[in-house]
Enzyme design. Structure first.
Site, PDB file in Angstrom:
ATOM      1  CE  LYS A 169      85.707   6.424 -20.423  1.00 37.77           C
ATOM      2  NZ  LYS A 169      85.077   7.703 -20.848  1.00 37.77           N
TER       3      LYS A 169
ATOM      4  CE1 TYR B 182      83.804   9.432 -15.890  1.00 42.67           C
ATOM      5  CE2 TYR B 182      82.516   7.423 -16.022  1.00 42.67           C
ATOM      6  CZ  TYR B 182      83.518   8.238 -16.512  1.00 42.67           C
ATOM      7  OH  TYR B 182      84.244   7.863 -17.618  1.00 42.67           O
TER       8      TYR B 182
ATOM      9  CG  ASN C 267      85.377   9.445 -24.086  1.00 42.77           C
ATOM     10  OD1 ASN C 267      85.264   8.431 -23.398  1.00 42.77           O
ATOM     11  ND2 ASN C 267      85.367  10.662 -23.575  1.00 42.77           N
TER      12      ASN C 267
ATOM     13  CG  HIS D 159      88.942   7.545 -16.953  1.00 38.87           C
ATOM     14  ND1 HIS D 159      88.251   8.721 -16.781  1.00 38.87           N
ATOM     15  CD2 HIS D 159      89.849   7.481 -15.947  1.00 38.87           C
ATOM     16  CE1 HIS D 159      88.716   9.332 -15.691  1.00 38.87           C
ATOM     17  NE2 HIS D 159      89.686   8.600 -15.177  1.00 38.87           N
TER      18      HIS D 159
ATOM     19  CD  GLU E  16      90.187   9.401 -12.007  1.00 37.07           C
ATOM     20  OE1 GLU E  16      89.326  10.205 -12.396  1.00 37.07           O
ATOM     21  OE2 GLU E  16      91.150   9.037 -12.719  1.00 37.07           O
TER      22      GLU E  16
END
Ligand code: DAT
Ligand code: MG
Length: 169
Positions: free
Chosen positions: A11, A51, A125, A128, A139
């Site tokens: 990310k 998402y 975080n 992913h 995905e």
């Protein structure tokens, strides 16, 4: 145990913190095969589709801005996307990635070592990691086209199109 595939994203916070090398080294402990890799500037549409199960959450808009790297700006407003394949790949990678909340994640996991919660409450975080095989398939098909992967992991078809395409000049 079955061969699985999953989507990993580094990310924008991972990109900004120059953690790409550290993250790939840590992920290589799982001894999986990378079958697709690219850099992506994430559109709002792609972010929202990725998402979509979280669209009713209070943190959804911040999450979309975060995965687009809005707060970081160029040249950090991007993600590095990977498809990994191997035995029991999803559980092995999620163990290395760590729990969703970086404060609860194992300190030696990627999220535990490098993640943070912002003052706005966004879980930054760092990575992913797909959470099950059906989410992984959705995905991977969202982020990659068949010709971007080295293996044909899902059925494909040939279609006739008249779509305009950008090629090298
Ligand atoms: P994961 O990324 O571990 O699969 P998820 O799919 O439940 O977790 O959520 C996707 C992302 O949304 C997650 O990486 C960070 C963010 N998120 C989840 N729960 C959150 C919360 N309670 N507060 C803030 N961000 C959250
Ligand atoms: Mg998830």
């Amino acid at each position: 145990m079955a061969v699985e595939r999953l989507l990993i994203l580094i990310k924008p916070d991972g990109v900004k913190k120059s953690l790409t090398g550290n993250i790939l080294t840590k992920l290589s402990e799982a001894k999986l095969t990378i079958i697709g890799a690219k850099a992506v500037k994430v559109s709002r549409e792609l972010a929202a589709e990725h998402y979509k199960q979280l669209s009713d959450k209070p943190f959804f808009n911040e999450l979309i801005d975060y995965i687009q790297g809005k707060m970081y700006g160029a040249p950090y407003d991007r993600v590095f996307a990977f498809v990994y394949q191997g035995e029991d790949a999803i559980a092995r990678m999620r163990r290395i990635a760590g729990a969703t909340n970086p404060e609860e994640a194992d300190p030696v996991s990627i999220r535990g070592a490098y993640g943070r919660i912002t003052t706005k409450g966004v879980y930054e975080n760092v990575v992913h990691c797909s959470s099950d095989t059906s989410e992984a398939e959705r995905e991977i098909k969202l982020w990659f086209s068949p010709e971007e992967l080295t293996e044909e992991i899902y059925p494909t078809k040939i279609i006739d199109t008249t779509i305009k395409k950008k090629v090298w000049a």
